[in-house]
Enzyme design. Structure first.
Site, mmCIF file in Angstrom:
data_model
loop_
_atom_site.group_PDB
_atom_site.id
_atom_site.type_symbol
_atom_site.label_atom_id
_atom_site.label_comp_id
_atom_site.label_asym_id
_atom_site.label_seq_id
_atom_site.Cartn_x
_atom_site.Cartn_y
_atom_site.Cartn_z
ATOM 1 N N GLU A 1 0.814 -1.217 0.000
ATOM 2 C CA GLU A 1 0.000 0.000 0.000
ATOM 3 C C GLU A 1 0.848 1.268 0.000
ATOM 4 O OE1 GLU A 1 -0.758 -2.693 1.760
ATOM 5 O OE2 GLU A 1 -2.700 -3.240 0.920
ATOM 6 N N HIS B 1 -11.919 -6.037 7.788
ATOM 7 C CA HIS B 1 -12.543 -5.785 6.485
ATOM 8 C C HIS B 1 -13.842 -4.996 6.643
ATOM 9 C CE1 HIS B 1 -9.757 -8.994 5.423
ATOM 10 N NE2 HIS B 1 -9.905 -8.664 4.167
#
Lengths: 339, 427
Positions: A75, A142
């Site tokens: 990321e 999540h």
């Protein structure tokens, strides 16, 4: 199930079609890449696979390997490289596969991307987007709503839409903005709601809230998935004679103080609903603004309906307890209306 | 104690190049010497970081770049900024937090950049973050057809950060035209390199990314330049990112406040005896490229330049307090007109020409020939052992698509031991 709520008061034209929230996002990226070759998409599994939620399906076929880039699971590298590209006049869109992973690039965003324009006059026109939020039993890694980490970061803009119309119009505006924009897509809404979007090109201005429902007894302020819970609660309140005004913030940074103040000065009561955890959520900031600028207009306490100050739990029973919902909003609003 | 250079400097550059390298090293040192004086006079607001003894690295590497190329300095790369065209006054004013400084006093040290003319990206204090950023600049330059190379620096300590790995790995998968200079100065603040990285040669980190690397004597400016030039040329030719480890020593403390008493005396003495400027002067004299007269001319030129630059810097005001409130956001076209500079036909990246079949091709599959070695690409696909080297036969079989990169990177890489040997050992 939240109701479809595509067209707001300043919403879509009548010649549009009904699309899902997800389709609206896909259309925005497709149209922006079509419009401007400086727009590219980068992220994990965004190319051949079309993204974990298929938001970028078809983009690789059309725009090719140079413009739709499947990256390593890195990321910081995605955000960092996008920042470098933006310095060269490109307008990269970065997808975080789940927005939970955005914190892996926290330093890159908050120290590098966000500070460049202030410190050395370097604009970084880039969009960081990804699926966020709970209610789909994604568990603690999540389901996050990490927007407030970044609302506390001068230099970025933070968008969190609730309708397909806004998602498309705001994402297009984000791509065209000269600043780094974080764009949160509530995954609960992806396929559950449909709304009208116009056929032609349009944008929705960043930094403008919208009144979704007019009312006079109290103001409910929310955004994203909880917008729909708030509207559902407002319908139920109306049956009991309580007319709630419902405001959709749409952009969290910069925050549209004017729309908030105008409404609360009219209704004199304010309830803030967010799926983000309670402490340090946007409700606290809104409370501070009201105390500073509308103290004499308030006839009751500022009330918060939020998720708990815990990680997002996995089991459906736990997650339902953790999350706010229309029923909780209804009860809190009813209580507030008594003041 | 014998004093290197172990390899004599090679005479292979043009006369003007030799003299440029000398001028910039002297300028680098003179600018920093002047800042030490300013620091002692309390005219520098924050910290002051020295590159004393490492000037050959900053100057030699940046000198290998072309004007259109991009660099991003770290705190010990003032020499690179000077080579790229930054005026000494800007460096002085940055440190003095002056209104006329590139950041108008909003940041200090070498934390400033110039996107339009000099192509410099500002660093931040967090180490390694520039690596993915300069990878992105390199990818954008390639996408726009600009044929640029990007360069940044990292220390031995900074090479332990996560983003170093993420950035270099991404650069490698993208074959980005990017050169990373790893300045191994043996100390990360007070911690010796052995406690930072358990490797003799930090260039070995390149193996983990399947990219080529060089090791160079960081106190030999000709060697540094030669290796950097080769790396820059190769990166520009599309050979992907390259890592250069420049071995040197940090002669001062981490910053001015740090007396660096933790450094063993004999280590300091060893490196002080091989000062890169003194070594280079000896070389230039022996090659009849510099004599007492021309040396004096360089000194006088620098002295008069820096006197004027310092005066300008000292006369610049502090920023007005209200400036603190401005500039968080770009306000649009009136603030910045953002335009990509295309140097290739846009039609190449727009439909219909950009359109592809969205499928992975795995051309290397099956050429690995069982599990007899480390070079079986894409996991076997064949049960026979084979002597045949993979890599060449699969390279660019699908025009540089990701799968081809995976296969092509399997060829063995060499870490070149010295600058002198670098040409022979290439590939």
């Amino acid at each position: 199930m939240p109701k479809a709520n595509g067209a707001g008061p300043n919403g879509s034209a009548s010649d549009g079609t009904q699309v899902t929230f997800l389709e609206a996002i896909k259309q925005a990226m497709f149209e922006e890449m079509e419009r401007d070759p400086a727009v590219i998409l980068m992220g994990e599994d965004v190319g051949v696979y079309g993204g974990a939620f298929k938001t970028s399906e078809g983009l690789l076929e059309r725009f090719g390997w140079e413009r739709v880039i499947d990256t390593p699971i890195s990321e910081s590298a995605i955000i960092g490289a996008a920042c470098g590209m933006s310095y060269c006049g490109l307008r990269p869109i970065c997808e975080m596969q789940f927005i939970d992973f955005i914190v892996c690039a926290f330093n890159q965003i908050t120290n590098f991307v966000a500070k460049g324009h202030y410190l050395w006059n370097a604009p970084a026109p880039m969009v960081i987007r990804g699926p966020s939020g709970g209610g789909v039993h994604g568990g603690p890694f999540h389901s996050a709503n990490p927007e407030m980490y970044f609302v506390h970061t001068p230099g970025v803009k933070v968008i969190y839409p609730s309708t397909p119309y806004d998602a498309k119009g705001l994402l297009k505006a984000a791509v065209r903005d000269n600043n780094p924009v974080l764009f949160f897509e509530h995954k609960f809404l992806y396929r559950r709601i449909k709304g009208e979007v116009p056929a032609g090109d349009y944008t929705v201005p960043i930094g403008k809230a919208v009144v979704r429902r007019e009312g006079k007894h109290l103001t409910i302020i929310s955004y994203a998935a909880m917008m729909h819970a708030s509207l559902e609660a407002a319908e139920a309140l109306a049956k009991e004679g309580i007319e709630a005004e419902v405001i959709d913030l749409r952009t969290l940074l910069p925050l549209d103080e004017e729309t908030i103040l105008n409404s609360v000065k009219k209704t004199n009561k304010c309830l803030v609903v967010h799926e983000d955890t309670r402490t340090g959520g946007i409700a606290g900031e809104i409370a501070a603004i009201l105390f500073e600028k509308a103290f004499h207009d308030l006839d009751g306490p500022l009330v918060r309906v939020t998720s708990l100050d815990t990680p997002v739990p996995y089991a459906p029973t736990l997650e339902e307890h953790f999350l706010p919902n229309a029923k909780k909003v209804f009860s809190a609003a009813k209580e507030l209306a008594r003041y | 104690m014998p004093v290197p250079p172990e390899q004599g400097m090679k005479k292979e550059l043009k006369r003007q190049q030799y003299l440029d390298l000398y001028y910039y090293m002297r300028l680098n040192r003179a600018v920093e010497d002047m800042m030490v004086k300013l620091f002692r006079q309390n005219k520098i607001v924050g910290g002051l970081y020295s590159s004393l003894g490492q000037e050959a690295i900053s100057v030699g590497t940046a000198y290998a770049l072309e004007k259109k190329d991009w660099l991003a300095p770290m705190i010990r790369n003032i020499g690179a900024l000077l080579v790229k065209g930054v005026r000494p006054r800007d460096i002085f004013m940055q440190h003095m937090a002056k209104y006329d400084s590139p950041t108008k006093g909003k940041d200090g040290t070498s934390h400033f950049g110039d996107l339009d003319d000099l192509h410099i990206v500002s660093p931040i204090s967090m180490l390694g973050d520039l690596i993915p950023v300069m990878t992105g600049v390199a990818m954008a330059g390639r996408y726009l057809g600009q044929k640029i190379v990007t360069m940044t620096w990292i220390g031995d300590g900074g090479s332990s950060t996560g983003v170093f790995h993420e950035g270099l790995n991404f650069a490698a998968t993208q074959k980005a035209p990017f050169v990373l200079i790893l300045e191994n100065n043996l100390w990360a603040y007070s911690t010796p390199v052995r406690k930072q990285v358990p490797l003799e040669n930090l260039a070995d980190r390149a193996k983990a990314y399947g990219i080529d690397s060089y090791i160079v004597d960081g106190n030999d400016v000709v060697a540094v330049y030669s290796v950097a030039k080769e790396a820059v040329d190769r990166a520009r030719a599309g050979e992907g990112p390259i890592l250069i480890e420049a071995k040197s020593f940090r002669r001062m403390g981490h910053a001015q406040h740090d007396p660096a008493e933790y450094v063993p005396k004999e280590m300091r003495a060893y490196w002080e005896a091989r000062d890169p400027i003194a070594l280079y002067e000896r070389f230039l004299s022996s090659e009849k490229l510099l004599d007492a007269k021309s040396k004096k001319e360089v000194e006088e030129k620098i002295d008069s330049l820096l006197a004027a630059e310092r005066e300008f810097a000292e006369n610049s005001p502090m920023p007005p307090p209200e400036l603190a409130e401005t500039g968080v956001y770009c306000t649009g076209d009136d603030c910045h007109k953002i335009r990509a500079k295309w140097e290739r036909p846009i039609a190449e990246v727009t439909p219909p020409r950009s359109s592809v079949k969205a499928v992975w091709t795995v051309p290397g599959f099956g050429s690995g020939k069982a599990s007899d070695g480390a070079n079986a690409p894409i996991h076997f696909g064949d049960t026979h052992a084979s002597q045949h080297r993979v890599g060449n036969d699969t390279k660019s079989a699908n025009g540089g698509k990701p799968a081809a990169k995976m296969a092509a990177k399997a060829a063995p890489k060499k870490t070149v031991k010295t600058a002198g040997a670098s040409r022979k050992a290439r590939r």
